[in-house]
Write a protein that holds these residues in place. Structure first.
Motif, PDB file in Angstrom:
ATOM      1  N   LEU A  81       0.857  -1.175   0.000  1.00 46.01           N
ATOM      2  CA  LEU A  81       0.000   0.000   0.000  1.00 46.01           C
ATOM      3  C   LEU A  81       0.895   1.227   0.000  1.00 46.01           C
ATOM      4  CD1 LEU A  81      -2.981   0.933   0.083  1.00 46.01           C
ATOM      5  CD2 LEU A  81      -2.675   1.246   2.557  1.00 46.01           C
ATOM      6  N   GLN A  82       0.958   1.895  -1.139  1.00 54.28           N
ATOM      7  CA  GLN A  82       1.700   3.138  -1.254  1.00 54.28           C
ATOM      8  C   GLN A  82       0.771   4.280  -0.864  1.00 54.28           C
ATOM      9  OE1 GLN A  82       5.001   3.780  -2.182  1.00 54.28           O
ATOM     10  NE2 GLN A  82       4.519   5.887  -1.572  1.00 54.28           N
ATOM     11  N   MET A  83       1.193   5.056   0.118  1.00 50.08           N
ATOM     12  CA  MET A  83       0.357   6.135   0.637  1.00 50.08           C
ATOM     13  C   MET A  83       1.092   7.463   0.452  1.00 50.08           C
ATOM     14  SD  MET A  83      -1.074   4.360   4.117  1.00 50.08           S
ATOM     15  CE  MET A  83       0.506   4.422   4.940  1.00 50.08           C
ATOM     16  N   ASN A  84       0.489   8.346  -0.321  1.00 48.52           N
ATOM     17  CA  ASN A  84       1.070   9.658  -0.582  1.00 48.52           C
ATOM     18  C   ASN A  84       0.154  10.748  -0.040  1.00 48.52           C
ATOM     19  OD1 ASN A  84       3.147   8.380  -2.052  1.00 48.52           O
ATOM     20  ND2 ASN A  84       1.955   8.489  -3.949  1.00 48.52           N
ATOM     21  N   SER A  85       0.690  11.939   0.057  1.00 44.91           N
ATOM     22  CA  SER A  85      -0.091  13.096   0.528  1.00 44.91           C
ATOM     23  C   SER A  85      -0.837  12.778   1.820  1.00 44.91           C
ATOM     24  CB  SER A  85      -1.083  13.548  -0.555  1.00 44.91           C
ATOM     25  OG  SER A  85      -0.394  13.862  -1.748  1.00 44.91           O
ATOM     26  N   LEU A  86      -0.100  12.197   2.747  1.00 44.61           N
ATOM     27  CA  LEU A  86      -0.733  11.750   3.996  1.00 44.61           C
ATOM     28  C   LEU A  86      -1.249  12.921   4.819  1.00 44.61           C
ATOM     29  CD1 LEU A  86       1.699   8.853   4.797  1.00 44.61           C
ATOM     30  CD2 LEU A  86      -0.782   8.636   4.602  1.00 44.61           C
ATOM     31  N   LYS A  87      -2.352  12.661   5.491  1.00 39.78           N
ATOM     32  CA  LYS A  87      -3.037  13.652   6.320  1.00 39.78           C
ATOM     33  C   LYS A  87      -3.106  13.144   7.757  1.00 39.78           C
ATOM     34  CE  LYS A  87      -6.087  14.645   2.392  1.00 39.78           C
ATOM     35  NZ  LYS A  87      -7.510  14.683   1.946  1.00 39.78           N
ATOM     36  N   PRO A  88      -3.258  14.034   8.715  1.00 45.58           N
ATOM     37  CA  PRO A  88      -3.386  13.571  10.105  1.00 45.58           C
ATOM     38  C   PRO A  88      -4.525  12.579  10.288  1.00 45.58           C
ATOM     39  CG  PRO A  88      -2.947  15.918  10.073  1.00 45.58           C
ATOM     40  CD  PRO A  88      -3.134  15.502   8.630  1.00 45.58           C
ATOM     41  N   GLU A  89      -5.574  12.726   9.515  1.00 41.26           N
ATOM     42  CA  GLU A  89      -6.712  11.794   9.647  1.00 41.26           C
ATOM     43  C   GLU A  89      -6.424  10.413   9.078  1.00 41.26           C
ATOM     44  OE1 GLU A  89      -6.727  14.888   8.329  1.00 41.26           O
ATOM     45  OE2 GLU A  89      -8.074  15.005   6.589  1.00 41.26           O
ATOM     46  N   ASP A  90      -5.274  10.232   8.464  1.00 37.89           N
ATOM     47  CA  ASP A  90      -4.849   8.902   8.025  1.00 37.89           C
ATOM     48  C   ASP A  90      -4.190   8.113   9.155  1.00 37.89           C
ATOM     49  OD1 ASP A  90      -3.857  10.407   4.943  1.00 37.89           O
ATOM     50  OD2 ASP A  90      -5.647   9.184   5.280  1.00 37.89           O
ATOM     51  N   THR A  91      -4.003   8.757  10.294  1.00 33.37           N
ATOM     52  CA  THR A  91      -3.408   8.070  11.443  1.00 33.37           C
ATOM     53  C   THR A  91      -4.287   6.911  11.879  1.00 33.37           C
ATOM     54  OG1 THR A  91      -2.268  10.050  12.232  1.00 33.37           O
ATOM     55  CG2 THR A  91      -2.734   8.336  13.854  1.00 33.37           C
ATOM     56  N   ALA A  92      -3.692   5.724  11.923  1.00 37.65           N
ATOM     57  CA  ALA A  92      -4.444   4.507  12.241  1.00 37.65           C
ATOM     58  C   ALA A  92      -3.480   3.326  12.277  1.00 37.65           C
ATOM     59  CB  ALA A  92      -5.530   4.259  11.193  1.00 37.65           C
ATOM     60  N   VAL A  93      -3.999   2.207  12.722  1.00 44.95           N
ATOM     61  CA  VAL A  93      -3.302   0.935  12.531  1.00 44.95           C
ATOM     62  C   VAL A  93      -3.824   0.342  11.223  1.00 44.95           C
ATOM     63  CG1 VAL A  93      -2.822  -1.346  13.443  1.00 44.95           C
ATOM     64  CG2 VAL A  93      -3.061   0.590  15.003  1.00 44.95           C
ATOM     65  N   TYR A  94      -2.910  -0.045  10.366  1.00 41.02           N
ATOM     66  CA  TYR A  94      -3.252  -0.587   9.057  1.00 41.02           C
ATOM     67  C   TYR A  94      -3.062  -2.101   9.064  1.00 41.02           C
ATOM     68  CZ  TYR A  94      -3.684   4.088   7.130  1.00 41.02           C
ATOM     69  OH  TYR A  94      -4.111   5.368   6.862  1.00 41.02           O
ATOM     70  N   TYR A  95      -4.080  -2.794   8.551  1.00 44.24           N
ATOM     71  CA  TYR A  95      -4.082  -4.254   8.540  1.00 44.24           C
ATOM     72  C   TYR A  95      -4.270  -4.771   7.119  1.00 44.24           C
ATOM     73  CZ  TYR A  95      -5.294  -3.714  13.520  1.00 44.24           C
ATOM     74  OH  TYR A  95      -5.320  -3.372  14.848  1.00 44.24           O
ATOM     75  N   CYS A  96      -3.574  -5.840   6.796  1.00 44.75           N
ATOM     76  CA  CYS A  96      -3.930  -6.518   5.554  1.00 44.75           C
ATOM     77  C   CYS A  96      -4.842  -7.688   5.891  1.00 44.75           C
ATOM     78  CB  CYS A  96      -2.709  -6.949   4.749  1.00 44.75           C
ATOM     79  SG  CYS A  96      -1.693  -8.200   5.501  1.00 44.75           S
ATOM     80  N   ASN A  97      -5.579  -8.113   4.891  1.00 40.66           N
ATOM     81  CA  ASN A  97      -6.662  -9.080   5.096  1.00 40.66           C
ATOM     82  C   ASN A  97      -6.800  -9.985   3.900  1.00 40.66           C
ATOM     83  OD1 ASN A  97      -9.745  -9.322   4.097  1.00 40.66           O
ATOM     84  ND2 ASN A  97      -9.658  -9.748   6.278  1.00 40.66           N
ATOM     85  N   VAL A  98      -7.089 -11.237   4.182  1.00 42.66           N
ATOM     86  CA  VAL A  98      -7.499 -12.180   3.155  1.00 42.66           C
ATOM     87  C   VAL A  98      -8.695 -12.954   3.704  1.00 42.66           C
ATOM     88  CG1 VAL A  98      -5.921 -14.025   3.908  1.00 42.66           C
ATOM     89  CG2 VAL A  98      -6.735 -13.960   1.536  1.00 42.66           C
ATOM     90  N   LYS A  99      -9.659 -13.196   2.825  1.00 44.45           N
ATOM     91  CA  LYS A  99     -10.806 -14.018   3.189  1.00 44.45           C
ATOM     92  C   LYS A  99     -10.680 -15.342   2.456  1.00 44.45           C
ATOM     93  CE  LYS A  99     -15.775 -13.809   3.875  1.00 44.45           C
ATOM     94  NZ  LYS A  99     -16.989 -12.959   3.762  1.00 44.45           N
ATOM     95  N   LYS A 100     -10.557 -16.393   3.225  1.00 45.53           N
ATOM     96  CA  LYS A 100     -10.299 -17.719   2.649  1.00 45.53           C
ATOM     97  C   LYS A 100     -11.290 -18.691   3.237  1.00 45.53           C
ATOM     98  CE  LYS A 100      -6.469 -21.040   2.222  1.00 45.53           C
ATOM     99  NZ  LYS A 100      -7.040 -22.163   2.972  1.00 45.53           N
ATOM    100  N   GLN A 101     -12.034 -19.330   2.364  1.00 47.32           N
ATOM    101  CA  GLN A 101     -13.046 -20.309   2.784  1.00 47.32           C
ATOM    102  C   GLN A 101     -13.972 -19.725   3.841  1.00 47.32           C
ATOM    103  OE1 GLN A 101     -10.338 -23.568   3.755  1.00 47.32           O
ATOM    104  NE2 GLN A 101     -10.910 -24.594   1.833  1.00 47.32           N
ATOM    105  N   GLY A 102     -14.381 -18.481   3.616  1.00 44.32           N
ATOM    106  CA  GLY A 102     -15.347 -17.836   4.475  1.00 44.32           C
ATOM    107  C   GLY A 102     -14.793 -17.231   5.749  1.00 44.32           C
ATOM    108  N   LEU A 103     -13.503 -17.411   5.986  1.00 47.83           N
ATOM    109  CA  LEU A 103     -12.890 -16.885   7.200  1.00 47.83           C
ATOM    110  C   LEU A 103     -11.987 -15.704   6.869  1.00 47.83           C
ATOM    111  CD1 LEU A 103     -11.888 -20.178   9.070  1.00 47.83           C
ATOM    112  CD2 LEU A 103     -13.862 -18.712   9.491  1.00 47.83           C
ATOM    113  N   ASN A 104     -12.058 -14.679   7.714  1.00 44.76           N
ATOM    114  CA  ASN A 104     -11.185 -13.528   7.561  1.00 44.76           C
ATOM    115  C   ASN A 104      -9.908 -13.728   8.376  1.00 44.76           C
ATOM    116  OD1 ASN A 104     -12.313 -11.319   5.894  1.00 44.76           O
ATOM    117  ND2 ASN A 104     -14.042 -11.525   7.302  1.00 44.76           N
ATOM    118  N   TYR A 105      -8.791 -13.461   7.721  1.00 45.02           N
ATOM    119  CA  TYR A 105      -7.495 -13.543   8.388  1.00 45.02           C
ATOM    120  C   TYR A 105      -6.862 -12.160   8.389  1.00 45.02           C
ATOM    121  CZ  TYR A 105      -7.946 -18.590   7.919  1.00 45.02           C
ATOM    122  OH  TYR A 105      -8.386 -19.891   8.007  1.00 45.02           O
ATOM    123  N   TRP A 106      -6.221 -11.842   9.514  1.00 43.26           N
ATOM    124  CA  TRP A 106      -5.638 -10.514   9.703  1.00 43.26           C
ATOM    125  C   TRP A 106      -4.185 -10.627  10.156  1.00 43.26           C
ATOM    126  CZ3 TRP A 106      -8.984  -6.608   8.499  1.00 43.26           C
ATOM    127  CH2 TRP A 106     -10.348  -6.907   8.495  1.00 43.26           C
TER     128      TRP A 106
END
Length: 116
Positions: A81-106
């Motif tokens: 995830l390339q993030m440019n022109s970042l703003k204070p409101e972009d402050t967060a914890v960022y997670y990647c996700n895959v949904k496999k066989q109906g289950l979400n993985y983080w």
């Protein structure tokens, strides 16, 4: 077992850039769409961007369009995830996700703080 490991977060000034990475293992990475979410303090986790399994199609939340770019390297089992022109409101914890066989993985998440 499915493992997702995010990296690349940190402290950046407003207007700056960061590139997040998510290394995946334990499943056939190239067969699954991948997503990035973020969760700000006291708020719900929200979808940031998604990418199809081959990388041919991407989608973004409205507030990220034109600033963030999701991509993937199926040879490296990694989504970015390339993030440019970042703003204070972009402050967060960022997670990647895959949904496999109906289950979400983080993954464990990576902290992004945008502040002067």
């Amino acid at each position: 077992q499915v493992q997702l490991v995010e990296s690349g977060g940190g402290l950046v000034q407003p207007g700056g850039s960061l590139r997040l990475s998510c290394a995946a293992s334990g499943f056939t990475f190239s067969a699954y769409p991948m997503k990035w979410y973020r969760q700000a303090p006291g708020k719900e986790r929200v979808l940031v961007a998604s990418i199809t399994s081959a990388g041919g199609s991407t989608n973004y939340a409205d507030s990220m369009k034109g600033r963030f770019t999701i991509s993937r390297d199926n040879a490296k089992n990694t989504v970015y995830l390339q993030m440019n022109s970042l703003k204070p409101e972009d402050t967060a914890v960022y997670y990647c996700n895959v949904k496999k066989q109906g289950l979400n993985y983080w993954g464990q998440g990576t902290q992004v703080t945008v502040s002067s």
